[in-house]
Structures are given as structure tokens and as C-alpha cells.
Design an enzyme around this catalytic site. Sequence first.
Site, PDB file in Angstrom:
ATOM      1  NE  ARG A 136       3.784   4.563   8.340  1.00 45.58           N
ATOM      2  CZ  ARG A 136       2.472   5.044   8.410  1.00 45.58           C
ATOM      3  NH1 ARG A 136       1.826   5.386   9.545  1.00 45.58           N
ATOM      4  NH2 ARG A 136       2.201   5.057   7.140  1.00 45.58           N
ATOM      5  NE  ARG A 137       4.316   8.287   6.499  1.00 45.33           N
ATOM      6  CZ  ARG A 137       3.335   8.877   6.704  1.00 45.33           C
ATOM      7  NH1 ARG A 137       3.206   9.952   7.720  1.00 45.33           N
ATOM      8  NH2 ARG A 137       2.289   9.023   5.693  1.00 45.33           N
TER       9      ARG A 137
ATOM     10  CE1 TYR B 253     -14.837  -1.474   9.132  1.00 41.68           C
ATOM     11  CE2 TYR B 253     -13.374   0.283  10.010  1.00 41.68           C
ATOM     12  CZ  TYR B 253     -13.956  -1.113  10.160  1.00 41.68           C
ATOM     13  OH  TYR B 253     -13.610  -2.007  10.798  1.00 41.68           O
TER      14      TYR B 253
ATOM     15  CG  HIS C 118      -2.596  -3.234  10.528  1.00 47.44           C
ATOM     16  ND1 HIS C 118      -3.344  -4.191  10.834  1.00 47.44           N
ATOM     17  CD2 HIS C 118      -3.321  -2.072  10.461  1.00 47.44           C
ATOM     18  CE1 HIS C 118      -4.357  -3.772  10.946  1.00 47.44           C
ATOM     19  NE2 HIS C 118      -4.586  -2.334  10.504  1.00 47.44           N
ATOM     20  CG  PHE C 119      -1.076   0.237   5.636  1.00 47.18           C
ATOM     21  CD1 PHE C 119      -0.204   0.117   4.846  1.00 47.18           C
ATOM     22  CD2 PHE C 119      -0.864   1.069   6.845  1.00 47.18           C
ATOM     23  CE1 PHE C 119       1.062   0.894   4.912  1.00 47.18           C
ATOM     24  CE2 PHE C 119       0.458   1.996   6.680  1.00 47.18           C
ATOM     25  CZ  PHE C 119       1.413   1.785   5.649  1.00 47.18           C
ATOM     26  CG  HIS C 120       1.775  -3.273   2.649  1.00 46.76           C
ATOM     27  ND1 HIS C 120       2.492  -2.619   3.314  1.00 46.76           N
ATOM     28  CD2 HIS C 120       1.641  -2.828   1.385  1.00 46.76           C
ATOM     29  CE1 HIS C 120       3.286  -1.604   2.603  1.00 46.76           C
ATOM     30  NE2 HIS C 120       2.819  -1.623   1.394  1.00 46.76           N
TER      31      HIS C 120
ATOM     32  CG  HIS D  16     -11.049   4.428  11.480  1.00 43.33           C
ATOM     33  ND1 HIS D  16     -10.070   3.347  11.761  1.00 43.33           N
ATOM     34  CD2 HIS D  16     -12.192   3.937  11.694  1.00 43.33           C
ATOM     35  CE1 HIS D  16     -10.642   2.095  11.993  1.00 43.33           C
ATOM     36  NE2 HIS D  16     -11.829   2.481  11.812  1.00 43.33           N
TER      37      HIS D  16
HETATM   38  C1  HEM Z   1       4.504  -4.188  -5.141  1.00 43.13           C
HETATM   39  C2  HEM Z   1       3.772  -4.165  -4.155  1.00 43.13           C
HETATM   40  C3  HEM Z   1       4.221  -3.098  -2.909  1.00 43.13           C
HETATM   41  C4  HEM Z   1       5.516  -3.150  -2.365  1.00 43.13           C
HETATM   42  C5  HEM Z   1       6.788  -3.564  -2.580  1.00 43.13           C
HETATM   43  C6  HEM Z   1       5.299  -2.010  -1.131  1.00 43.13           C
HETATM   44  C7  HEM Z   1       6.311  -1.492  -0.454  1.00 43.13           C
HETATM   45  C8  HEM Z   1       6.031  -0.370   0.515  1.00 43.13           C
HETATM   46  C9  HEM Z   1       7.241  -0.239   1.536  1.00 43.13           C
HETATM   47  C10 HEM Z   1       8.541  -0.989   1.566  1.00 43.13           C
HETATM   48  C11 HEM Z   1       6.672   0.620   2.309  1.00 43.13           C
HETATM   49  C12 HEM Z   1       7.126   1.334   3.683  1.00 43.13           C
HETATM   50  C13 HEM Z   1       7.848   2.564   3.329  1.00 43.13           C
HETATM   51  C14 HEM Z   1       8.402   3.259   4.384  1.00 43.13           C
HETATM   52  O1  HEM Z   1       7.575   3.153   5.446  1.00 43.13           O
HETATM   53  O2  HEM Z   1       9.427   3.603   4.441  1.00 43.13           O
HETATM   54  C15 HEM Z   1       5.184   0.847   1.889  1.00 43.13           C
HETATM   55  C16 HEM Z   1       4.356   1.842   2.330  1.00 43.13           C
HETATM   56  C17 HEM Z   1       3.017   2.036   2.101  1.00 43.13           C
HETATM   57  N1  HEM Z   1       2.105   0.791   1.068  1.00 43.13           N
HETATM   58 FE1  HEM Z   1       3.135  -0.498   0.020  1.00 43.13          FE
HETATM   59  N2  HEM Z   1       3.833  -1.936  -1.080  1.00 43.13           N
HETATM   60  C18 HEM Z   1       3.225  -2.561  -2.175  1.00 43.13           C
HETATM   61  C19 HEM Z   1       1.880  -2.570  -2.351  1.00 43.13           C
HETATM   62  C20 HEM Z   1       1.120  -1.757  -1.730  1.00 43.13           C
HETATM   63  C21 HEM Z   1      -0.552  -1.686  -1.944  1.00 43.13           C
HETATM   64  C22 HEM Z   1      -1.196  -2.911  -2.868  1.00 43.13           C
HETATM   65  C23 HEM Z   1      -1.025  -1.052  -0.894  1.00 43.13           C
HETATM   66  C24 HEM Z   1      -2.376  -0.423  -0.840  1.00 43.13           C
HETATM   67  C25 HEM Z   1      -3.370  -0.541  -1.372  1.00 43.13           C
HETATM   68  C26 HEM Z   1       0.034  -0.231  -0.361  1.00 43.13           C
HETATM   69  C27 HEM Z   1      -0.058   0.809   0.439  1.00 43.13           C
HETATM   70  C28 HEM Z   1       0.820   1.227   1.329  1.00 43.13           C
HETATM   71  C29 HEM Z   1       0.864   2.511   2.036  1.00 43.13           C
HETATM   72  C30 HEM Z   1      -0.568   3.481   2.355  1.00 43.13           C
HETATM   73  C31 HEM Z   1       2.272   2.893   2.619  1.00 43.13           C
HETATM   74  C32 HEM Z   1       2.541   3.983   3.657  1.00 43.13           C
HETATM   75  C33 HEM Z   1       3.015   5.108   2.910  1.00 43.13           C
HETATM   76  C34 HEM Z   1       3.682   6.149   3.981  1.00 43.13           C
HETATM   77  O3  HEM Z   1       3.688   5.769   5.164  1.00 43.13           O
HETATM   78  O4  HEM Z   1       3.278   7.362   3.812  1.00 43.13           O
HETATM   79  N3  HEM Z   1       1.281  -0.696  -0.987  1.00 43.13           N
HETATM   80  N4  HEM Z   1       4.948   0.114   0.786  1.00 43.13           N
HETATM   81 CU   LIG Z   2      -8.247   3.630  12.058  1.00 46.32          CU
END
Ligand code: HEM
Ligand SMILES: [Cu+2]
Lengths: 155, 549
Positions: free
Chosen positions: B435-436, B222, B370-372, B218
Site C-alpha cells: 500500500r501507499r 468505532y 479492507h477499509f474501503h 483503532h
Molecule cells: C473516489 C473514491 C475513492 C477512490 C478512487 C479511492 C482510491 C484509493 C486508493 C487507490 C488508495 C490506495 C493508495 C495507496 O495505498 O497507494 C486509497 C487509500 C485510502 N483511501 Fe481511498 N478511495 C476512494 C474513496 C475513499 C473513501 C470514501 C474513504 C474513506 C471514507 C477512503 C479512505 C482511504 C484511506 C484512509 C486510504 C489510505 C491512505 C493511506 O494509506 O495513507 N477512500 N484510496
Molecule cells: Cu484496529
Amino acid sequence: MHLHRYEKIWLSFGITSLIVFLAVLAFTAFAEGHTPPGGILTVSPESVDQVPPFNAPGVYDRGDYVDVYIVGQIFSYNPNRIELPLGKPVHFYVTTKDVVHSFTIIDTTVNMMLIPGYVNSATYTFEKPGSYLVLCNEYCGAGHQLMQMEVEVKG
Amino acid sequence: MITKQHTHVLSRVHLFLAFFSIALGGTFGLLQGLVRAGAITLPSWLSYYQILTAHGLLLALISTTYFIFAFLLAGNGATLGDLSKTEYTLAKWGTIVLTAGVILAATMILKGDASVLYTFYLPLQASPWFYVGLALFVIGTWLFAAGLIHQYFAWRKAHPGQKTPLFAFLGTVTLLLWIIASLGVAATVLFQMIPLSFGWVQGVNVELSRTLFWYFGHPLVYFWLLPTYMAWYTVMPRLIGGKLFSDTLARFAFLLFLVFSFPVGIHHQLTEPGIQDGWKFFQVILTFMVVIPSLMTAFNVFASLESVPRTAGQRRSLFGWIGALPWGDVRFLAMIIAMLFFIPGGIGGLVNASYQMNAMVHNTLFVVGHFHITVGTPVMLTFFAISYWLIPHLTGRTFTPLANRLGILQTVIWSLGMLIMSWTQHALGLMGAPRRTAYTVYQNHPQAQVWFDTPWANYTLMAIGGALLFTGIVLMLVIVIYLGFFAPRSEKATFPLAEARDDGPQPAFLENWKLWLTITAVLILIAYTVPIFDILAHNAPLARGMRTW
Ligand code: HEM
Ligand SMILES: [Cu+2]
Ligand SMILES: [Cu+2]
């Protein structure tokens, strides 16, 4: 430290709404019993198959309510299909034999983690008949997307 | 002698590595969206969970850390002066150690020996070298942070009785927050994951590890947000030609963020056994305390925006300041759009943390949405806004009208892509989509069919949003390379620091670090002593490590 008059108004308004909001959360949680899943019973992941009630997982109708015991393992649930009655509280007890999984019934509030070493539990009363998809929404390995079961609710 | 040139080079290295991570992570993000929509299948040598591990680590942890370090290093240089020899050595070796850790961990992911996602929850067991890589990463960040924190306290000692520069003060809070937070992840990596994966112990307490992880997880958010707020406080007023509304309140808000970001990690564990309801609820209440510094930040930032110089006509109307803002300047535009995204982002956060409502969204795509729109947009877009002047400042080049136009286009593409992707993810999550999870139709179960068929929110739409975002990343890289290597040379580019409106003498308690660190420690002890004691007392049977991929 000097606070601008508008800032005082802004913060008082914000903090008051926050207190009201938290009071509502607390009321529904503790007065109406909407608490999240949980439990402190423990069980060894290796002997899940031997110890009751998980040595005989499945549905147990207790009259006024129903108990359900489910075991998760990569990448399936045991049992993988159950039938449940409509309108009766169902207590789910779940655990895992290996890594972390979830037990998530789509379109219900049942969504809880299976943590090795613990039994997790949640209660739900089905109000609509039909077939419900249960899936694992915590990554558990290469076949995580295959982990599912079905709940058939009959009226 | 360590000169400005040294810190500029080090800062540039961090920026380069940050954008390299963004490029790679963005490519994986694109693939994830396409896979989940069923548009492509990955080749047999590449698994969905392998790229998802890389995406999460590269974007959430690695690119952010590099970027923040570049920003803080440059900003400290601009406000406190050059590093001492020791401080520079710490920062340099910190960079080397943390990069070695990143390379080691990345190699293990690439080899397929660490498909454990960016949360690496036990008892999933990766190659021990993955955990060694993580440990090196954390140790490297400590060395780097130690260098900058020392610089701040040395300045303070050399200037008794003076108010420390705002940028450096806020940066020091950020670094202290990072160090205190990373103790949790360091503990589970060093004492549980490394011993387990090397075979020194047979089993681990999973719930303990998760609690340590989220004690870190968490405040980690921040660690991303505070530097973002720093840009809003210390730079944005300058870009609009105004003044920061209140320096004192900015400092006070940061200290409140520091104390309230730790005793709350259990709000990520609401659907888990092993923690009593009462403690879950207690940490939920503390979670909502960050509303207070957040409201203070919103007030301070918007009041600063209102200080924009106006024409007589604009002065007469209540909202005249809006028209007076420099909307055509991307350094400002990207930042203000980032702020606006934080409004729905914050509201989504309130939903996630709401005790019983959490079960509706936990581990669904809602969380991903949310985190996006929090780290993926308010934070990333602010970092892009910073890059537009930080890169010219570090490379001695100019920010040209061409770069400005490309930047505006980038901001539009990013916002549009993010609106589409995160809207879809929020909606799919409320419909139950996990997710994931790689492509699956769940044996054609009708409840899963909805995620493909609903016209206004489906996996295809999510992939389209993702493709737009990826285009945004490519464009951003073009701008970065242009600004770094091709823009016309000039020595004029500065670090644009704002002045603050005079808001009276600063109360002494704001720079009483012992006081604030003590409050932080006491709150951590109050929030965690009993839950951790309970977990140990339950004495849940240990779990063996497993490789399930
Ligand atoms: C080209 C830009 C991006 C695309 C297309 C994208 C797409 C995705 C998608 C589709 C997922 C979901 C995957 C799943 O849960 O099966 C994901 C997960 C995630 N994304 Fe992105 N994302 C982008 C940029 C970013 C950025 C800029 C950040 C953070 C700075 C970010 C952080 C994350 C994180 C932390 C997860 C979770 C991974 C997990 O659950 O283990 N993403 N993203
Ligand atoms: Cu938190
Ligand atoms: Cu799973």
C-alpha cells in the site's frame, strides 16, 4: 434485561465459535511457535554503522541456521542483494538509520517494521529456490517506491 | 434564545464541509488509482504522497467528523430540543476552531510541507504548523462534543427518572468514545510532534508515539461506525414502517463497543519490535471481544427488519419480510446495501487482527481493500442514505422521486465501483502488493509484474473501480446540491425517528455512566500500563526528525 430466545441461541453460537477460534490462534502461536516478528534489542539510529552486528551487515551461516543482518535507510537496504540456502532456518535482524521502513519479502511470511531505535527480527525457512523481491511497504519519503532489494535462494 | 434555526444552520455548515471534503478527497483517490496503474503521471508540482496524505485525511478523518457532527447535532435537536446558549456557543466555537485547524493543516499539505500521510508517523517531520493544525482540529472537536454532551446531561437532570431518548444516548456514547480516543493522538501531537518540529527537543521515542497513535487509531474506526449503527437502529425501522426490536440491547451494545474499543490498539503494531508477544496476544483477544456487540447489533437490526408490515401472503412464508421491504426507496436501499458490505468487511477485519496472519497482509493493499469496504462503503453509503432525508429536513425541502431515482443509480455505481476496487485491492494485497506506494515496477522483478498482469486482479482493474467510484461521488454531489438548493420547498420533512418495541423496563445500570467510564478506564490501564512501561524501560535511543520528501 430480557434476551429473546433466538438471540440467546445466536449469541451462544457466536461466542462459542469465538472461543474456539481464539484457542486455535493461541495454540498455533504458543505451541507451534507462529508468533509475529518482534524484539526488544535497542540500537541508536545514528551509530548503526559502528556497532556490531550492523557494522558488517550481511549473511552469516552458523551451520544449522543462518543469521542475516540488514540495515534500512532512505531509500535502500544494505546489502541490497543476498544469497540464502534452501531449507535452513534464516533469522533476519533488521534496523533503520533514519525513519520507519519495512522489510517485506514477497510471497513469504517475512513482513516487519523497521523502527528507529529498535532491532526487529523474524525467522523463515525457504522451501522454494528462486529470486525473491524484498520491498519497503511503509511510507518513508519521496523515494519510497524505489526501496527494494533481492534475495536469491539457491538449492 | 437559541432556536431550531441556529442548530439547522450549524448542521448545514457541517454537511457542506463534509461533502466538500468528499469531493476533494475523491478526486485525489481517482488520481491515485490512475497513477498506480501507470495510466497517468502527476505534474512535477504535485507528488503522489502529497495527494495520498490529503486523500486519507480528507476522507477518513475530516469528512467523517463533519458528517457525524451534523448528524448528531440535528438528531439531538430532534430528540432533546434546542441547545442552551452555552451549548450552542461551544458547538459554534468548536466548529470554528476545528475548521481553522483543517485549513492550517491543509495549507501545509498543499505547500508540500506535510507529505507524511494521514498517520503522520514520527520521525517523519512535517512543518510545525501542520501539527498545530491537527491540535486545533482535536481541540475544536472537544468543544463541539462538550456542547452536545452537556445538552444530554442537562436533559437528564431536567427529566429525573425518565429514560433518555435513544438517539441522544447513543450519540453521547459516540462522543465520549471520540474524546477518550483523541487523548492519545493529542498526547503525541502536543508532547512529541510539536516540540520536535519547532526544534525544542532533539529527538523522540518513535515506538511510544506509534503506541499513542494506535491507542487513538483503532477507536477512531468505532467513531465512524457507531453513528452508522445509530442510523440503522434509530432511523431504519421507521423507514420500513416497523419498530426497533430492542432499545435496551441497542444501548447495551453501544456500551460494550465503548469499553472494548480502547484496549486493543496494539493489534495495529503486531509486526513491530518493542512490544512483547504476550501483550500483543492479549490485545488481540480483547480485539475479538467486539464480536459480541457486533453480533448483538446484527441480531437487533435484522429482527427490526423483520417487523416490516406485511401482507397476509408475505406473513405466511419465513422470508416473506424480505419482499415486503421498501427496496425502491433509496433511503432504505443505500442503508441495507451498506449493511451487506459490512459482512465481508467484518471478515476481512478478523483476518487482519489474527495475530500471526497479520504478517501476510500488514501494509499490503489488502488493508486498503479492507477499509474501503468498511469505512468507504458501510459508513459512507449509510451517510449518503442519511443525507437523502437530512438535507431536506435541514433546508425545508422535499425528497423528490427524481432524487430517489438518482440516489438508486448512485448506490448501484458506488457498490459496483467498490466491489471492483476493493476486490482487486484484497487480491493484490494477498499477492504482496504494497500500500501507499507510487507507481513502480520494481526493476521489472517478476513478482511485481504479477500485479500488472493477473487478469482477474491488477492495477488497471483497481483504477477502473476507482473511476466508477469517482463517478459515484460526482453524482452524489449533484444530488446533494439539488436537495440543498433546488428541490421544491416544504416544511414537512422530518427527522425520521423509529419507535422501539416495548421490551420491558430498562435496567438502571445502562444509564450508570460512572460505572461504564470506570470500566473503560480500568481496561485501558490493564491493556496499556505494562506495554508503555516496557517501551519507556527499553529506553530506545531517540530518533531525530527528518523531512524525507
Ligand atoms: C473516489 C473514491 C475513492 C477512490 C478512487 C479511492 C482510491 C484509493 C486508493 C487507490 C488508495 C490506495 C493508495 C495507496 O495505498 O497507494 C486509497 C487509500 C485510502 N483511501 Fe481511498 N478511495 C476512494 C474513496 C475513499 C473513501 C470514501 C474513504 C474513506 C471514507 C477512503 C479512505 C482511504 C484511506 C484512509 C486510504 C489510505 C491512505 C493511506 O494509506 O495513507 N477512500 N484510496
Ligand atoms: Cu484496529
Ligand atoms: Cu518505504
